[in-house]
Scaffold this motif. Structure first.
Motif, PDB file in Angstrom:
ATOM      1  N   ALA A 108     -45.026 -33.141 -52.930  1.00 24.57           N
ATOM      2  CA  ALA A 108     -46.457 -32.898 -53.122  1.00 24.57           C
ATOM      3  C   ALA A 108     -47.220 -33.062 -51.815  1.00 24.57           C
ATOM      4  N   LYS A 109     -46.839 -34.041 -51.013  1.00 24.35           N
ATOM      5  CA  LYS A 109     -47.488 -34.246 -49.711  1.00 24.35           C
ATOM      6  C   LYS A 109     -47.267 -33.043 -48.807  1.00 24.35           C
ATOM      7  N   LEU A 110     -46.049 -32.527 -48.821  1.00 22.08           N
ATOM      8  CA  LEU A 110     -45.759 -31.348 -48.010  1.00 22.08           C
ATOM      9  C   LEU A 110     -46.546 -30.143 -48.501  1.00 22.08           C
ATOM     10  N   THR A 117     -53.669 -26.039 -44.873  1.00 18.71           N
ATOM     11  CA  THR A 117     -53.540 -25.270 -43.635  1.00 18.71           C
ATOM     12  C   THR A 117     -53.614 -23.770 -43.912  1.00 18.71           C
ATOM     13  N   ALA A 118     -52.922 -23.316 -44.965  1.00 17.69           N
ATOM     14  CA  ALA A 118     -52.927 -21.888 -45.295  1.00 17.69           C
ATOM     15  C   ALA A 118     -54.321 -21.420 -45.694  1.00 17.69           C
ATOM     16  N   PHE A 119     -55.058 -22.258 -46.422  1.00 23.57           N
ATOM     17  CA  PHE A 119     -56.416 -21.890 -46.816  1.00 23.57           C
ATOM     18  C   PHE A 119     -57.308 -21.735 -45.580  1.00 23.57           C
ATOM     19  N   ILE A 160     -51.566 -38.280 -43.735  1.00 23.20           N
ATOM     20  CA  ILE A 160     -51.839 -38.444 -45.163  1.00 23.20           C
ATOM     21  C   ILE A 160     -51.659 -39.934 -45.439  1.00 23.20           C
ATOM     22  N   ASP A 161     -52.768 -40.633 -45.618  1.00 25.50           N
ATOM     23  CA  ASP A 161     -52.725 -42.087 -45.780  1.00 25.50           C
ATOM     24  C   ASP A 161     -52.144 -42.504 -47.130  1.00 25.50           C
TER      25      ASP A 161
END
Length: 233
Positions: A108-110, A117-119, A160-161
């Motif tokens: 999910a993080k990936l 990024t794609a958006f 991603i914290d």
């Protein structure tokens, strides 16, 4: 001349004998009981006897014996077993034996990073493989609206914290998992003249998103797709 020849002939013979005796003392003598050289292509001995040069491997009692079962994934770091979330995750595991919450979170993080990024880049092809039809249509409409105004977006991940499962459910054959993401991003939107109209290209911002992923547990396709998004801010 003959005396000269005979002297060197005798000398060479003496040296040859000395060398032979030293080699014999080092290498030993053949006694007739030595094992023949190992031949990997030689046929097996009759009656299934093992070769002198091969160590027989232990055989399984039955060729059809099932492999050792995989250990059950540990949910304790994600949810208590008797909590609603713990029970829901256990139900998903029962419906899909390949499901592992820890591996799901890493995936999910990936996916989160790829989608954001794609958006920003307007990469419709990547988005189509990761989003449900409804979410994809919404993202594409937003990209098209942005492009019509000549705006561009830059988005860079710092970290991603946190990525934690907050809800899970099994509705029929459809599994749904909601994840809360807390990330550090550098993002900025520029107009057609290059002027920053939103965000800051030089500052790190904390962003919290709540995304829901879904998958048909009866499908051979192991991929989850984003089916809903929500901002916590």
């Amino acid at each position: 001349m003959n005396g000269f020849f005979d002297f060197y002939t005798i000398l060479f013979l003496v040296l040859a004998v000395v060398i032979f005796l030293r080699l014999r003392s080092v290498l030993g003598r053949r006694t007739g009981s030595e094992r023949p050289p190992f031949d990997p292509y030689s046929p097996s001995k009759p009656n299934g006897a093992a070769s002198d040069k091969v160590i027989a491997l232990p055989q399984r009692d039955s060729a059809d014996a099932p492999p050792a079962s995989e250990p059950e994934p540990d949910f304790s770091e994600i949810a208590k077993a008797d909590s609603d979330l713990g029970k829901a995750l256990a139900a998903l595991r029962a419906a899909d034996r390949s499901f592992d919450p820890k591996r799901f979170i890493e995936g999910a993080k990936l996916a989160y990073e790829m989608i954001v990024t794609a958006f920003a880049e307007g990469d419709r092809k990547t988005l189509k493989n990761l989003l449900s039809r409804e979410v994809y249509d919404g993202f594409v409409a937003a990209i098209a609206d942005r492009e019509s105004r000549g705006e561009t977006v830059t988005s860079n991940f710092v970290a991603i914290d946190k990525a934690e499962i907050t809800e899970a459910a099994l509705r029929g054959r459809t599994a749904q998992i909601t994840v809360r993401f807390v990330s550090q991003l550098i993002t900025a939107t520029r107009d057609k003249d290059g002027t920053v109209i939103q965000g800051d290209p030089n500052a790190v911002a904390e962003v919290t998103d709540i995304w829901t992923f879904a998958r048909d547990v009866g499908s051979r396709d192991p991929n989850w797709k984003l089916v809903a998004t929500e901002s916590a801010e």
